[in-house]
Write an enzyme that holds these catalytic residues in place. Structure first.
Site, PDB file in Angstrom:
ATOM      1  N   SER A   1      -6.276   1.030  -4.654  1.00 16.39           N
ATOM      2  CA  SER A   1      -6.522   2.369  -4.376  1.00 16.39           C
ATOM      3  C   SER A   1      -5.130   2.853  -4.514  1.00 16.39           C
ATOM      4  CB  SER A   1      -7.019   2.388  -2.899  1.00 16.39           C
ATOM      5  OG  SER A   1      -7.502   3.709  -2.835  1.00 16.39           O
TER       6      SER A   1
ATOM      7  N   HIS B   1     -15.854   1.363  -4.218  1.00 17.66           N
ATOM      8  CA  HIS B   1     -14.478   1.330  -3.875  1.00 17.66           C
ATOM      9  C   HIS B   1     -14.195  -0.023  -3.290  1.00 17.66           C
ATOM     10  CE1 HIS B   1     -10.427   3.147  -4.192  1.00 17.66           C
ATOM     11  NE2 HIS B   1     -10.355   3.013  -2.696  1.00 17.66           N
TER      12      HIS B   1
ATOM     13  N   TYR C   1       0.802  -1.224  -0.135  1.00 18.72           N
ATOM     14  CA  TYR C   1       0.069  -0.099   0.249  1.00 18.72           C
ATOM     15  C   TYR C   1       0.957   1.347  -0.049  1.00 18.72           C
ATOM     16  CZ  TYR C   1      -3.943   2.993   1.070  1.00 18.72           C
ATOM     17  OH  TYR C   1      -4.879   3.992   0.684  1.00 18.72           O
TER      18      TYR C   1
END
Length: 685
Positions: free
Chosen positions: A533, A652, A453
């Site tokens: 994301s 999302h 991430y």
């Protein structure tokens, strides 16, 4: 492969004298028939490819089998009832139950599976009034961040007023049983899924009155303009606390004495240079969690009448580990991350150390929260190999007992995790947890997913995942590095992966892959990069910088157009991490140098790529993925596929029905193994 035709248009933007072409700008219009047709044709091509993968159905069956076990939450008391959520196994959405005491029979209180036939309408936030008599809950339709708010008489389970609409990025915080505070934006002109929203407002809704009568508390005046403003009422109904933010990091703090209706907002902090939040109060004494002059955070106290930082007193001082805090009864539970592993300590409100909590093993604990009159609380514990179990903790003695343990068809004893530290490009040591079957043969042929991430102060800590469990069962390796940009080592670690230092994040991830290859866990032929994301940005940027590094890349709901991300929905709020192309020429040059969309080059053989997104994603709009897919398909060289899988009526990620999640991961794992040349699964299912 033969991809669908994607037209190009003559659109050029100018940044500090530099011209940048944007030939797929038309795909940003999520309301056009042309875009809808493009989505349908892309899905047809992708589905045709996925249909030929021989073990895709086996993976789907195994995911369904493993997923099909009862899951429950820790119980919590509201009014005269004990509430908890439960999923029988494959229900699309969790169901909320309640009972009158621990030994009574539970009844269904609220079943989100009845909201829609296909499970695409999901439950968001729930908030009970102070006595527990009323409930306000939000729903999301198709995964959108825009919510409706329903108000229910909790005793009779009946809706008592017309739903509030157009609510977004909001907490629901009750004042007594009289009404609640919430936040939203004015509905934007144009597309509600992609148009910019940047002025949050806080409203007060009085029970049983129409929404048009709701009072605006904050956010109207020019000086009150912020992208996010959250409102919270303290447990004793004494104070209203507002935390305005212009970005995802840093907030102001204002407080109002609700016992004096005409009192003004009092300022605690009037800048967004730190992260500071009210934990609780004891009368006039306020307890705050802050990173002001404490990058790893600390707990301070101050009197409401003189709340300025110069009057703060340390209650739990800063340490070398990052602190998060929970409150239960009249105690604080200090949760520290020690190299991404949980460590928990119990303190009194005066800062007196009570005890270290000896957790069941090495992993992640969540919870230790309850109301002030409670004598016990609950926490959950898991790691990459161990499904989450719930424990009941006695606040006085510190003893805890197993409250609930899942019955799951997964043998934890067959797997192991260990942590390594590797060296990044600039010499920084990065921790990484590697999980796999015991007795693995380090021959370089293990299918490996490197997941990351690296942003927004978010920490990746060990936690069990059904989807990861299925991957591990196939003989796969899961590697999760704690790269810069995250919060594992506090604000300094976060800031080291932001703006003009964002390349550190990519370098850390590349070094993780090189470590796995150098130590014979895998080779590039058997390596997949996965992230969602901001993690989608991560893997796509690494893919364009090092197309030779991995065989498969799996960017999910990614931020992929770094020159225009801030023009959609609340994207400008991410500028603390990214900066924007309009900030300065240096920032523009830096963003363009790594923006995945702008760094796909013709004549390069990129890895097999499966881009995933949802057509209702109004957090990271799907145009990012659409444009990236079109660019990649136009320039890909060689035989590796460049496909996009677009989930219909999905956003999302939050609230996605279980059925859609299972189908998606069967496709992702099937695509990954197939492109690694694995024609049959390592185990018989």
């Amino acid at each position: 492969m033969k991809y669908p035709f994607t037209k190009t248009v003559d659109v050029t933007d100018s940044y500090f004298g530099a011209e940048v072409k944007d030939p797929y700008r038309w795909l940003e219009d999520d309301r056009s028939l042309e875009t809808k047709t493009w989505v349908e044709t892309q899905n047809e091509v992708t589905n045709a490819y996925l249909d030929k993968i021989p073990h895709r159905a086996q993976l789907k069956n195994r995911l369904e089998t493993l997923w099909n076990y009862e899951k429950i939450s820790a119980p919590y008391k509201e009014g005269d009832f004990i509430y908890f959520s439960k999923n029988d196994g494959l229900q699309n959405q969790d169901v909320i139950y309640r009972k009158q005491n621990e030994n009574s029979r539970a009844e269904v209180f609220l079943d989100p599976n009845t909201f829609s036939k296909d499970g695409t309408v999901s439950l968001g936030a729930i908030s009970f009034s102070k006595s527990g008599k009323f409930l306000a809950y939000t729903i999301s339709e198709g995964g959108s961040d825009w919510r409706k708010v329903f108000v229910m008489d909790a005793v009779s389970k009946t809706i008592i007023e017309t739903a509030l609409t157009n609510v977004k990025f909001s907490q629901i915080s009750w004042y007594k049983d009289e009404g609640f505070y919430y936040s939203s934006y004015d509905k934007p002109e144009g597309s509600e899924l992609s148009a910019k929203t940047d002025q949050h407002k806080v409203y007060y809704h009085k029970l049983k009155t129409p929404q048009e009568n709701d009072v605006i508390i904050y956010g109207v005046k020019p000086e009150e303009k912020h992208r996010y403003i959250y409102a919270k009422v303290t447990e004793d109904n004494r104070f209203l606390v507002l935390t305005p933010r212009v970005s995802t990091s840093g907030n102001k703090v204002f407080i109002k004495d609700l016992s004096k209706p005409d009192s003004a907002l009092k300022t605690i902090i009037n800048n967004t240079e730190t992260d500071t939040y009210l934990i609780d109060n004891a009368g006039d004494t306020l307890f705050l969690l802050t990173n002001l002059n404490a990058p790893n955070k600390k707990v301070v106290r101050v009197n409401f009448n003189t709340p300025d930082p110069e009057h703060w007193e340390d209650v739990i001082p800063e340490t070398n580990q990052v602190l998060t805090i929970a409150k239960s009864g009249e105690y604080f539970f200090a949760h520290y991350m020690v190299n991404a592993i949980s460590k928990v300590k119990q303190y009194t409100y005066n800062g007196e150390f009570i005890r270290d909590i000896e957790l069941p093993s090495l992993g992640t604990s969540i919870g230790f929260g309850s109301k002030k009159d409670e004598l016990s609380c609950y926490f959950s514990f898991s790691n990459y190999c161990t499904p989450s179990s719930i424990y009941k903790f006695d606040l006085k003695t510190g003893n805890y007992t197993l409250y609930w343990q899942p019955s799951i068809d997964f043998n934890t004893n067959n797997f192991e995790s260990h942590q390594v530290f590797y060296t990044s490009k600039d010499g920084t040591k990065i921790p990484m947890i590697i999980t796999h079957k015991k007795g693995i043969n380090l021959n370089g042929k293990n299918p490996t997913i490197l997941y990351g991430y690296g942003g927004f102060n978010i920490s990746l800590t060990p936690a069990f995942s059904i989807t990861n469990a299925v991957w591990l069962e196939q003989g796969g390796v899961l590697a999760v590095p704690n790269i810069r940009g995250g919060g594992e080592y506090g604000k300094t670690w976060h800031d080291a992966g932001t703006k003009l230092q964002k390349q550190n994040v990519f370098d850390d991830f590349i070094a993780a892959a090189e470590y796995l290859i150098a130590n014979n866990y895998t080779t590039s032929k058997y390596l997949a990069l996965r992230g969602g994301s901001n993690g989608g940005l991560l893997v796509a940027a690494v893919m364009t910088q090092r197309p030779d590094l991995a065989k498969v890349v799996l960017p999910a709901v990614g931020v992929l157009d770094m020159l225009r991300y801030h023009t959609f929905t609340a994207g400008a709020g991410w500028a603390y991490d990214y900066g924007t192309a309009e900030d300065s020429k240096a920032m523009f040059d830096y963003l363009k140098a790594y923006s995945p969309l702008h760094n796909i080059k013709p004549g390069v053989a990129y890895p097999a790529t499966l881009i995933t997104t949802g057509d209702h994603d109004d957090r990271v709009v799907p145009a990012h993925s659409f444009k990236f897919a079109a660019e990649l398909q136009a320039k890909q060289t060689g035989n590796n596929p460049a496909l996009i899988r677009i989930e219909i009526n999905a956003g999302h990620g939050a609230g996605t029905p279980v059925s859609k999640t299972i189908a998606q991961y069967a496709d992702i794992f099937g695509f990954t193994l197939y492109n690694m040349g694995i024609k049959a699964l390592p185990i018989t299912l």
